[in-house]
Design an enzyme around this catalytic site. Sequence first.
Site, PDB file in Angstrom:
ATOM      1  N   HIS A 518       0.754  -1.573   0.199  1.00 56.86           N
ATOM      2  CA  HIS A 518       0.550   0.131  -0.053  1.00 56.86           C
ATOM      3  C   HIS A 518       0.878   1.537   0.148  1.00 56.86           C
ATOM      4  O   HIS A 518       0.855   2.524  -0.801  1.00 56.86           O
ATOM      5  CB  HIS A 518      -0.958   0.226   1.215  1.00 56.86           C
ATOM      6  CG  HIS A 518      -1.802   1.130   0.963  1.00 56.86           C
ATOM      7  ND1 HIS A 518      -3.036   0.832   0.864  1.00 56.86           N
ATOM      8  CD2 HIS A 518      -1.171   2.512   1.221  1.00 56.86           C
ATOM      9  CE1 HIS A 518      -3.466   2.619   1.617  1.00 56.86           C
ATOM     10  NE2 HIS A 518      -3.158   3.167   1.867  1.00 56.86           N
ATOM     11  N   GLU A 519       1.801   1.254   1.112  1.00 58.60           N
ATOM     12  CA  GLU A 519       2.427   2.458   1.053  1.00 58.60           C
ATOM     13  C   GLU A 519       3.192   2.708  -0.048  1.00 58.60           C
ATOM     14  O   GLU A 519       3.640   4.137  -0.534  1.00 58.60           O
ATOM     15  CB  GLU A 519       3.595   2.382   2.412  1.00 58.60           C
ATOM     16  CG  GLU A 519       2.818   2.702   3.702  1.00 58.60           C
ATOM     17  CD  GLU A 519       1.594   3.394   3.641  1.00 58.60           C
ATOM     18  OE1 GLU A 519       1.786   4.245   3.092  1.00 58.60           O
ATOM     19  OE2 GLU A 519       0.720   3.367   4.904  1.00 58.60           O
ATOM     20  N   HIS A 522       2.072   4.501  -2.879  1.00 59.19           N
ATOM     21  CA  HIS A 522       1.500   5.636  -2.473  1.00 59.19           C
ATOM     22  C   HIS A 522       3.050   6.231  -2.974  1.00 59.19           C
ATOM     23  O   HIS A 522       3.785   7.248  -3.891  1.00 59.19           O
ATOM     24  CB  HIS A 522       1.424   6.440  -1.367  1.00 59.19           C
ATOM     25  CG  HIS A 522       0.875   6.372  -0.172  1.00 59.19           C
ATOM     26  ND1 HIS A 522      -0.085   7.087  -1.142  1.00 59.19           N
ATOM     27  CD2 HIS A 522      -0.435   5.476   0.130  1.00 59.19           C
ATOM     28  CE1 HIS A 522      -1.464   6.535  -0.389  1.00 59.19           C
ATOM     29  NE2 HIS A 522      -1.231   6.635   0.441  1.00 59.19           N
ATOM     30  N   HIS A 525       3.510   6.503  -7.182  1.00 57.89           N
ATOM     31  CA  HIS A 525       2.444   7.851  -7.332  1.00 57.89           C
ATOM     32  C   HIS A 525       3.553   8.779  -7.502  1.00 57.89           C
ATOM     33  O   HIS A 525       3.411   9.837  -8.711  1.00 57.89           O
ATOM     34  CB  HIS A 525       1.261   7.845  -6.310  1.00 57.89           C
ATOM     35  CG  HIS A 525       0.179   8.704  -6.972  1.00 57.89           C
ATOM     36  ND1 HIS A 525      -0.463   9.387  -6.352  1.00 57.89           N
ATOM     37  CD2 HIS A 525       0.047   9.350  -7.767  1.00 57.89           C
ATOM     38  CE1 HIS A 525      -1.419   9.807  -6.711  1.00 57.89           C
ATOM     39  NE2 HIS A 525      -1.168   9.567  -7.833  1.00 57.89           N
TER      40      HIS A 525
HETATM   41 ZN    ZN Z   1      -2.283   5.470   2.099  1.00 60.95          ZN
END
Ligand code: ZN
Length: 745
Positions: A518-519, A522, A525
């Site tokens: 998940h991290e 980011h 992104h």
């Molecule tokens: Zn998050």
Amino acid sequence: MTLPAPLRTSAGTTLAAVLAASFGCATASTTKTGDSRSNSSDKAAMAGVNALLAPWAGPWGGVPPFGRFKPADLKPALETAMAENLAEIDRIAADPAAPTFDNTIAALDRTGHALDRAIRVYGVYTSTMNDDEVQAIEREMSPKLAELNDKITQNAKLFARVEAVYSTRDRLDLSPEQQRLLWVDYTNFVRSGAKLDAPAKAKLADLNQKLAGLYTRFSQNVLAEEGTQLVLLDDESQLAGLPAAVRDGAAAAAAAHGKPGKWAVINTRSSVDPFLTYSTRRDLREKVWRMFIMRGDNGGEHDNNAIITEILLLRAQRAKLLGYPTHAHWRVEDQMAKTPERAVALMEAVWKPAVARVHEEVADMQAIADREKAGIRIEPWDYRFYMEKVRKARYDLDQNDVKPYLQLEKLREGMFFVAGELFGLRFSPVTDGSVPVYHPDVRVWEVTGSQGKHVGLWFFDPYARPGKNSGAWMNEYRSQARLEGEVPVIVSNNANFVKGKPGEPILISWDDARTLFHEFGHALHGLNSNVTYPSLSGTSVARDYVEFPSQLLEHWLETPQVLNRFALHYQTGKPIPAELVQKIERSKTFNQGFATVEYLSAALVDMKLHLAGETRIDPRRFEKETLAELGMPSELVMRHRTPHFQHVFSGDGYSAGYYSYLWSDTLSADAWEAFLEKSGPYDKAVAKRLHDSVFSAGNTVDPADAYRAFRGRDPGIAALMRNRGFPVPASAAAPEAKPSPSGGR
Ligand SMILES: [Zn+2]
């Protein structure tokens, strides 16, 4: 297992991000550190302050100056940079030339570089190196930084220029990205009170000052109780049921807290959850559970209840001043959801099926407890424990059978593999010392793209330590931009894994592995960002959209390509057996009742607290009554109870915005199916669309438009419900994505 991991990202949560997002960065003018702002004439101190303010030296467009300053240098550096930034802003406001896009809007994105550099390093220290000294600096600086933000957004001459450019926007022949930046800047100014009269502006600034101080106190109170409270285990009988890795972690934690030879459950999720899952000592489970859920709610100097009452009141007053019915209306307006009602509608659509599932889960657990003649009724401190028993009974899946295959460092390599397959990125460790770090546990990788082109740097700070925020998050040290030449991005991923014995691999849970991915989503992104203007870079997007890329990336953990190559047994090196993967696959929607309800209850309480307006709220009572009204099952609690709800009260960040994870997950579940509808998770054409419309676009397009460009249609709720194993409603209405005022260009 698609629970949106409620982990804060840097985007939109810190003042640094707010400032950076609103006002980008600044000309690298000569720093003035010898002026009256600093009383010290100490040469060494000046060197530290200078290091924080000057353009970063070193390879790849410069790297953060860790190791070249002391925490005490942060304050004078920030003060100097703030003064410099205000002077830059004044020059733009006083420009005798008529306002143009370039001399006003683009000019704003060319200011504040020194402040941006100082503030991002300050952000690293306040989140990961937050000792007493840094906490004192933070208490002093956070109101000053809030004040600066107000001084900029309330600068009447500056706003007049922004407004003048905005009012002629249709005649300016701007690129789509420039139009978007103009709309974002204008909207931010208006939403921050630029149109208010002078007395109202003064009142607003006063409210922001008070709030900034309260946010810091809230956050430091939570940190204090997480950092000092623990349940000490004196003898081995108290370790009953704990797997070896959990025992080792508890031993290390006790040693770190000055109790070598004993064991400790410290007051953080990564220490508490495994204990609640495995300990057969029900009395101790209850004790540990109570410690954890009472953070910030124990009376005494670190109690947050009075602070929350005051924050809610001040927020309500501020919203009214700005012309909104409530804080929730103000916060949600510029999000993809647009109105609190739409956010609530989505939450309510999921709430009932999730609660129904909890009742089924509890019945399953109670049946096991009854068969074992445990003579108990399932309580919140039993949930994780019996949930594991159900998992074993129903799916023959033991988390402890999975964990030996989940080595932290191997999974990190798995993430790199995914980044390569989807986006063509390569990661190589930087071990020559050319990139300094702020703590010996931190490591750095260089990220390159096609033909070996430098893309940026990825910092990895995986272990828990005193003074570090709990949870996991991504942070951006420098945003990608091209406005003043190519600026490569620098991002970090942070986690709180318990550092085991030296030299031994760190084994993590399936949930933690998901969080890791998940991290990293980011981080990708940020790393894939391909924009001109720094304000629109990478993760500077709406809060209810920013979790979409990260939640989407979680799905690649479960792909055979990752599991077969990177989920390797720490002793035998053999890949996770296909049979075990099938068990994981089959149990995917297991426990979604618990995961969804613990999250949604927190999200609904957050929204309702901020829809209440100027009522004086007793947080304990409000939480209790709201949960009763919702029909909250008694067997579990909110994922974050109000007195330690950092997302909501350590800043404006996720206030009236915790729903964002569900909103984003609606997008990510729907987006994942875009891959499955084609050749699968590694489909090159879908990955390219994902890159072009989502991961590289930053905030240059309206999120609803970006999503539509990727998917060819608006998102629907059906994929989300399927993913969690809930019945898909006949009218599976999506958070229908309407273009914002800036959209549709
Ligand atoms: Zn998050």
